[in-house]
Design a protein around this motif. Structure first.
Motif, mmCIF file in Angstrom:
data_model
loop_
_atom_site.group_PDB
_atom_site.id
_atom_site.type_symbol
_atom_site.label_atom_id
_atom_site.label_comp_id
_atom_site.label_asym_id
_atom_site.label_seq_id
_atom_site.Cartn_x
_atom_site.Cartn_y
_atom_site.Cartn_z
ATOM 1 N N TYR A 71 0.829 -1.146 0.010
ATOM 2 C CA TYR A 71 0.036 0.057 0.005
ATOM 3 C C TYR A 71 0.724 1.319 -0.018
ATOM 4 C CZ TYR A 71 -4.394 -2.684 1.420
ATOM 5 O OH TYR A 71 -5.335 -3.282 1.565
ATOM 6 N N ARG A 72 0.412 2.310 -0.457
ATOM 7 C CA ARG A 72 1.186 3.748 -0.578
ATOM 8 C C ARG A 72 0.109 4.818 -0.177
ATOM 9 N NH1 ARG A 72 3.313 2.480 -6.730
ATOM 10 N NH2 ARG A 72 4.995 0.764 -5.985
ATOM 11 N N ARG A 73 0.536 5.781 0.325
ATOM 12 C CA ARG A 73 -0.549 6.721 0.871
ATOM 13 C C ARG A 73 -1.524 7.253 -0.213
ATOM 14 N NH1 ARG A 73 -1.577 10.591 4.953
ATOM 15 N NH2 ARG A 73 0.260 9.518 6.204
ATOM 16 N N ALA A 74 -1.021 7.104 -1.369
ATOM 17 C CA ALA A 74 -1.697 7.658 -2.723
ATOM 18 C C ALA A 74 -2.899 6.538 -2.810
ATOM 19 C CB ALA A 74 -0.825 7.794 -3.816
ATOM 20 N N LEU A 117 4.631 -5.912 9.343
ATOM 21 C CA LEU A 117 5.404 -5.939 10.389
ATOM 22 C C LEU A 117 5.205 -6.813 11.421
ATOM 23 C CD1 LEU A 117 5.517 -1.901 10.673
ATOM 24 C CD2 LEU A 117 7.254 -3.518 9.591
ATOM 25 N N ILE A 118 4.054 -7.123 11.773
ATOM 26 C CA ILE A 118 3.783 -8.469 12.952
ATOM 27 C C ILE A 118 4.060 -9.697 12.353
ATOM 28 C CG2 ILE A 118 1.868 -8.902 14.475
ATOM 29 C CD1 ILE A 118 0.736 -6.168 14.270
ATOM 30 N N ASP A 119 3.322 -9.833 11.179
ATOM 31 C CA ASP A 119 3.585 -11.333 10.882
ATOM 32 C C ASP A 119 4.254 -11.726 9.627
ATOM 33 O OD1 ASP A 119 1.792 -12.228 12.938
ATOM 34 O OD2 ASP A 119 -0.001 -11.869 11.969
ATOM 35 N N GLY A 120 4.756 -10.589 8.932
ATOM 36 C CA GLY A 120 5.257 -11.097 7.643
ATOM 37 C C GLY A 120 4.135 -11.396 6.472
ATOM 38 N N ALA A 121 2.765 -10.957 6.799
ATOM 39 C CA ALA A 121 1.752 -11.372 5.817
ATOM 40 C C ALA A 121 0.882 -10.271 6.112
ATOM 41 C CB ALA A 121 1.007 -12.620 6.493
ATOM 42 N N GLY A 122 -0.118 -9.996 4.998
ATOM 43 C CA GLY A 122 -1.181 -8.896 4.980
ATOM 44 C C GLY A 122 -1.662 -8.589 3.628
ATOM 45 N N TRP A 123 -1.977 -7.374 3.292
ATOM 46 C CA TRP A 123 -2.604 -6.893 2.327
ATOM 47 C C TRP A 123 -1.834 -6.270 1.315
ATOM 48 C CZ3 TRP A 123 -8.038 -7.670 1.596
ATOM 49 C CH2 TRP A 123 -8.475 -8.384 2.543
ATOM 50 N N TRP A 124 -2.279 -6.382 -0.103
ATOM 51 C CA TRP A 124 -1.495 -5.979 -1.261
ATOM 52 C C TRP A 124 -2.582 -5.033 -1.637
ATOM 53 C CZ3 TRP A 124 -0.820 -11.164 -0.224
ATOM 54 C CH2 TRP A 124 0.576 -11.798 -0.258
ATOM 55 N N ALA A 125 -2.092 -3.933 -2.315
ATOM 56 C CA ALA A 125 -2.782 -3.086 -3.467
ATOM 57 C C ALA A 125 -2.576 -3.856 -4.565
ATOM 58 C CB ALA A 125 -2.145 -1.694 -3.452
ATOM 59 N N VAL A 126 -3.809 -3.973 -5.523
ATOM 60 C CA VAL A 126 -3.831 -4.321 -6.712
ATOM 61 C C VAL A 126 -3.877 -3.306 -7.804
ATOM 62 C CG1 VAL A 126 -4.896 -6.061 -8.054
ATOM 63 C CG2 VAL A 126 -4.998 -6.662 -5.513
ATOM 64 N N GLU A 127 -3.056 -3.369 -8.678
ATOM 65 C CA GLU A 127 -2.997 -2.318 -9.687
ATOM 66 C C GLU A 127 -2.996 -3.179 -11.110
ATOM 67 O OE1 GLU A 127 1.358 -0.820 -10.304
ATOM 68 O OE2 GLU A 127 0.287 0.430 -8.917
ATOM 69 N N ASN A 128 -3.521 -2.503 -11.984
ATOM 70 C CA ASN A 128 -3.312 -3.111 -13.488
ATOM 71 C C ASN A 128 -2.005 -2.721 -13.689
ATOM 72 O OD1 ASN A 128 -3.289 -2.301 -16.344
ATOM 73 N ND2 ASN A 128 -5.749 -2.778 -16.240
ATOM 74 N N SER A 129 -1.188 -3.597 -14.478
ATOM 75 C CA SER A 129 0.125 -3.501 -14.755
ATOM 76 C C SER A 129 0.478 -2.533 -15.860
ATOM 77 C CB SER A 129 0.681 -4.869 -14.709
ATOM 78 O OG SER A 129 0.699 -5.510 -13.957
ATOM 79 N N HIS A 130 -0.718 -2.305 -16.492
ATOM 80 C CA HIS A 130 -0.537 -1.748 -17.957
ATOM 81 C C HIS A 130 -0.900 -0.279 -17.619
ATOM 82 C CE1 HIS A 130 0.125 -5.600 -19.811
ATOM 83 N NE2 HIS A 130 -1.034 -6.094 -19.441
ATOM 84 N N THR A 131 -1.703 -0.048 -17.038
ATOM 85 C CA THR A 131 -2.158 1.610 -16.650
ATOM 86 C C THR A 131 -1.731 2.051 -15.332
ATOM 87 O OG1 THR A 131 -4.437 0.786 -15.602
ATOM 88 C CG2 THR A 131 -4.482 1.059 -17.928
ATOM 89 N N GLY A 132 -1.333 1.153 -14.598
ATOM 90 C CA GLY A 132 -1.142 1.672 -13.032
ATOM 91 C C GLY A 132 -2.131 1.833 -12.101
ATOM 92 N N GLN A 133 -3.294 1.792 -12.681
ATOM 93 C CA GLN A 133 -4.644 2.109 -11.866
ATOM 94 C C GLN A 133 -4.961 1.162 -10.901
ATOM 95 O OE1 GLN A 133 -8.156 2.620 -14.364
ATOM 96 N NE2 GLN A 133 -8.976 3.994 -12.960
ATOM 97 N N LEU A 134 -5.023 1.580 -9.762
ATOM 98 C CA LEU A 134 -5.584 0.673 -8.465
ATOM 99 C C LEU A 134 -7.040 0.112 -8.808
ATOM 100 C CD1 LEU A 134 -4.364 0.096 -6.013
ATOM 101 C CD2 LEU A 134 -5.662 1.837 -4.904
ATOM 102 N N PHE A 169 -7.131 0.669 6.510
ATOM 103 C CA PHE A 169 -5.882 0.853 5.595
ATOM 104 C C PHE A 169 -4.497 0.711 6.198
ATOM 105 C CE2 PHE A 169 -3.141 3.603 3.226
ATOM 106 C CZ PHE A 169 -3.112 3.002 1.949
ATOM 107 N N SER A 170 -4.777 1.617 7.399
ATOM 108 C CA SER A 170 -2.994 1.321 8.101
ATOM 109 C C SER A 170 -3.080 0.036 8.803
ATOM 110 C CB SER A 170 -3.045 2.702 8.867
ATOM 111 O OG SER A 170 -4.207 2.891 9.889
ATOM 112 N N SER A 171 -3.898 -0.410 9.517
ATOM 113 C CA SER A 171 -3.731 -1.542 10.242
ATOM 114 C C SER A 171 -3.410 -2.860 8.970
ATOM 115 C CB SER A 171 -5.034 -1.903 11.012
ATOM 116 O OG SER A 171 -5.986 -2.336 10.469
ATOM 117 N N GLN A 172 -4.015 -2.694 8.192
ATOM 118 C CA GLN A 172 -3.708 -3.823 7.166
ATOM 119 C C GLN A 172 -2.416 -3.641 6.621
ATOM 120 O OE1 GLN A 172 -6.537 -3.863 3.792
ATOM 121 N NE2 GLN A 172 -8.193 -4.714 4.945
ATOM 122 N N ALA A 211 -8.824 5.858 -3.242
ATOM 123 C CA ALA A 211 -9.678 4.657 -3.843
ATOM 124 C C ALA A 211 -9.930 3.541 -2.549
ATOM 125 C CB ALA A 211 -8.773 3.869 -4.965
ATOM 126 N N PHE A 212 -9.103 3.306 -1.833
ATOM 127 C CA PHE A 212 -9.321 2.345 -0.840
ATOM 128 C C PHE A 212 -10.564 2.907 0.056
ATOM 129 C CE2 PHE A 212 -9.065 0.651 3.593
ATOM 130 C CZ PHE A 212 -8.538 -0.634 3.215
#
Length: 171
Positions: free
Chosen positions: A22-25, A63-80, A55-58, A29-30
């Motif tokens: 995740y990024r602040r930007a 940091l806690i478990d080495g597991a969590g959530w990913w942002a998913v973006e379109n690889s061609h457009t960069g759109q979330l 958002f911030s807890s995900q 959308a989230f």
């Protein structure tokens, strides 16, 4: 799970998607997804303050478990286009998987593609023995995604005071 702190979010790629930290930007959308009554119909809508906490807890789960959530973006457009996670709840030793596709991208197979990449990571890299998905009975689309991922209905359970269905898949 353990007491070791992790910092890197693995970068995962599919044919058309990039799963990244995740990024602040990404927050706009989230938050739009979580505050939209139609998008959040199965979980209940949130306000922006609650969306920020989620958002911030995900993000912090990494940091806690080495597991969590990913942002998913379109690889061609960069759109979330959504988010997907593999994480542990406070009281569970079983890894859980979850997915969200932002409404403008519904019906494009994004959830199944992103979740399949995460399942491969969970089983092949993390070597987890099994994974669960908790889905409301009314969420037919997510139940179909779980089934397409090879997950089977396990039982009815409760999450935050709501009856919910548990789907499971073993390695």
């Amino acid at each position: 799970m353990g007491n070791t702190f992790h910092t890197a979010v693995p970068l995962l790629q599919t044919g058309r998607l990039t799963l990244r930290e995740y990024r602040r930007a990404d927050f706009g959308a989230f938050a739009d997804h979580l505050t939209d009554p139609e998008s959040s119909a199965h979980l209940g809508p949130s306000d922006r303050y609650t969306a920020w906490r989620i958002f911030s807890s995900q993000s912090g789960l990494w940091l806690i478990d080495g597991a969590g959530w990913w942002a998913v973006e379109n690889s061609h457009t960069g759109q979330l286009v959504g988010n997907v996670g593999a994480f542990f709840r406070e009281d569970s030793t079983a890894m859980e998987i979850g997915w969200n596709t932002y409404r403008a991208f519904w019906g494009q197979g994004i959830a199944i593609e992103a979740a399949a990449a995460v399942l491969d990571h969970v089983f092949d890299v993390r070597r987890e023995p099994k994974v669960r998905a908790l889905i409301t009975a009314a969420n037919v689309s997510s139940r179909r995604v779980a089934e397409r991922l090879g997950m089977t209905y396990e039982m009815e359970t409760e999450l935050h005071g709501k009856v919910i269905q548990s789907y499971m898949r073993e390695r």
